[in-house]
Scaffold this active site. Structure first.
Site, PDB file in Angstrom:
ATOM      1  N   ASP A 124       0.817  -1.206   0.000  1.00 36.89           N
ATOM      2  CA  ASP A 124       0.000   0.000   0.000  1.00 36.89           C
ATOM      3  C   ASP A 124       0.862   1.272   0.000  1.00 36.89           C
ATOM      4  OD1 ASP A 124      -2.425   1.343   0.041  1.00 36.89           O
ATOM      5  OD2 ASP A 124      -3.232   0.167   1.694  1.00 36.89           O
ATOM      6  N   ASP A 147     -10.298   3.373  -3.334  1.00 34.46           N
ATOM      7  CA  ASP A 147     -11.014   2.161  -2.938  1.00 34.46           C
ATOM      8  C   ASP A 147     -12.410   2.086  -3.536  1.00 34.46           C
ATOM      9  OD1 ASP A 147      -8.765   1.647  -1.573  1.00 34.46           O
ATOM     10  OD2 ASP A 147      -9.665   1.692   0.434  1.00 34.46           O
TER      11      ASP A 147
HETATM   12  C1  GLA Z   1      -6.022   1.246   1.394  1.00 33.90           C
HETATM   13  C2  GLA Z   1      -6.181   0.233   0.281  1.00 33.90           C
HETATM   14  C3  GLA Z   1      -7.310  -0.718   0.627  1.00 33.90           C
HETATM   15  C4  GLA Z   1      -7.025  -1.403   1.954  1.00 33.90           C
HETATM   16  C5  GLA Z   1      -6.831  -0.365   3.031  1.00 33.90           C
HETATM   17  C6  GLA Z   1      -6.352  -0.991   4.332  1.00 33.90           C
HETATM   18  O1  GLA Z   1      -7.114   2.097   1.468  1.00 33.90           O
HETATM   19  O2  GLA Z   1      -6.430   0.869  -0.939  1.00 33.90           O
HETATM   20  O3  GLA Z   1      -7.501  -1.665  -0.409  1.00 33.90           O
HETATM   21  O4  GLA Z   1      -5.881  -2.204   1.812  1.00 33.90           O
HETATM   22  O5  GLA Z   1      -5.857   0.595   2.647  1.00 33.90           O
HETATM   23  O6  GLA Z   1      -6.125  -0.059   5.334  1.00 33.90           O
END
Ligand code: GLA
Length: 400
Positions: free
Chosen positions: A148, A203
């Protein structure tokens, strides 16, 4: 001596220039990830039950293999030696034992890390600890790392992802590397030699076309993710795919929307990573997620992402070139209401805008296989007359 020389010649370029593991994602990775449904609420029993469901409910047989634990699996701080520790309250048996369990089912084990100082959920990130963390992951038997991009001020994305790629490679264990910078740094331009897939959006949200505004960031409905970027399909292909995020099939949308969502992810050659509670999925959801005909379109060896050929009123026509001069064609109704739909194939000549594929239906006749009714019927020699339910799809595989 000759043997040693050959071995050195094989490895030295990798050591000098760095490289990613070859042949880990000839087609888009398929699996399940804990985040969309379980968030921070994860534990060993859940993951084992998911592994059992993979086998019992036909997901493994349909081609899914990675079981990926997302954020919030570790303790809030590293130990004195600087090592990450799996939270013993959530994972009392430890990650190695859990990985062994997953591997014993013929499945693969994925975990989450972050290039920054802390993860998005505020657990320790890997910045400055890349080699240590990569070694630890490899010692546990990790097969897939989602990496990430939270808490990375001042970091250069290409460099940071390269550092972790090299750390993974140095462990000698083949580990799929999933880049998750939400497309902020345009990874499709530089990540082909770094990771096997890269997220192209923020997301996903469990809705067809909404935006969920959290103030400092937004989550995006299925169609918003689909339209997030322009002109990037040419960068996607075997060993380096555009990743449209973990799926929301079975987390709250209608059956039609779930079908459309799954169809689009398959057509777009995205990773097919389930995000629902597969231990308790309803039969319609299971049947969508395990439709082998749709999956074979996603897993087509050419690995080409679909493009939108046309809008016909409220219906979008998406087209994906497949091997052996076959095609997948999807008609998607953007309206909530059903629409009557007619398509006279012979009036259409389709040119792929990025790759060298073309078809003129006035000259070439194909047989139609309806991917969702799972029935062969009709040819492109006839005008198709049908009705498409609201937010639903008609999908055909065209073959000779
Ligand atoms: C980010 C990623 C998500 C998830 C969250 C976890 O937002 O894009 O897919 O992994 O972190 O905290």
């Amino acid at each position: 001596m000759k043997k040693i020389l050959i071995i050195l010649l094989f490895f030295i370029p990798g050591l000098i220039f760095g490289q990613k593991f070859p042949n880990l994602a000839p087609t888009p990775p398929m699996g399940w990830n804990s985040w969309n449904t379980f968030n921070t609420n994860i534990n060993e029993k859940l993951i084992k039950d998911v592994a059992d469901a993979f086998v019992k409910d036909g997901y493994k047989d349909a081609g899914y293999n990675y079981i990926i634990i997302d954020d919030c699996w570790s303790m809030k701080q590293r130990d004195e030696g600087g090592n990450l520790i799996a939270d013993p309250a959530k994972f009392p048996g430890g990650m190695k034992t859990l990985a062994d369990y997953i591997h014993s089912k013929g499945l693969k084990f994925g975990i989450y890390g972050c290039a920054g100082t802390r993860t998005c959920g505020d657990y320790p990130g890997s910045k400055g600890f890349e080699m240590k963390d990569a070694k630890l992951f490899a010692s546990w038997g990790v097969d897939y790392l989602k990496y990430d991009w939270c808490n990375t001020p001042g970091l250069n994305a290409e460099k940071a992802y390269t550092t972790m790629r090299d750390a993974l490679y140095a462990t000698g264990r083949p580990i799929v590397f999933g880049i998750c910078d939400w497309g902020d740094n345009q990874p499709w331009l530089w990540a082909k030699n770094i990771g096997q897939l890269w997220r192209i959006s923020g997301d996903i949200a469990p809705c067809f076309d909404c935006v969920v505004d959290h103030g400092t960031y937004k989550d995006w409905g299925v169609m918003k993710v689909v339209y997030m970027r322009k002109d990037i399909r040419k960068y996607s292909g075997p060993e380096g795919f555009n990743d449209f995020d973990m799926m929301e099939v079975g987390t709250g949308m209608t059956e039609s929307e779930n079908r459309s969502h799954f169809t689009l992810w398959s057509m777009l050659a995205s990773a097919l990573i389930m995000g629902n509670d597969i231990r308790n999925a309803d039969p319609a959801t299971v049947s969508i997620l395990t439709n082998k005909n749709m999956i074979s379109i996603n897993q087509d060896p050419l690995g080409i992402q679909a493009f939108k050929y046309k809008d016909i009123d409220s219906t979008e026509v998406w087209v994906k070139p497949l091997k052996n001069k076959e095609w997948a064609v999807c008609f998607l109704n953007r309206k909530k209401e059903p629409v009557p739909f007619e398509f006279n194939w012979s009036e259409h000549k389709i040119n792929d805008p990025d790759f060298d594929f073309t078809v003129d239906f006035s000259r070439e006749k194909y047989n139609l296989f309806n991917v969702w009714t799972r029935k062969q019927g009709g040819t492109t020699g006839e005008t198709m007359k049908s009705q498409i339910a609201g937010h639903d799809v008609l999908v055909f595989r065209l073959s000779h």
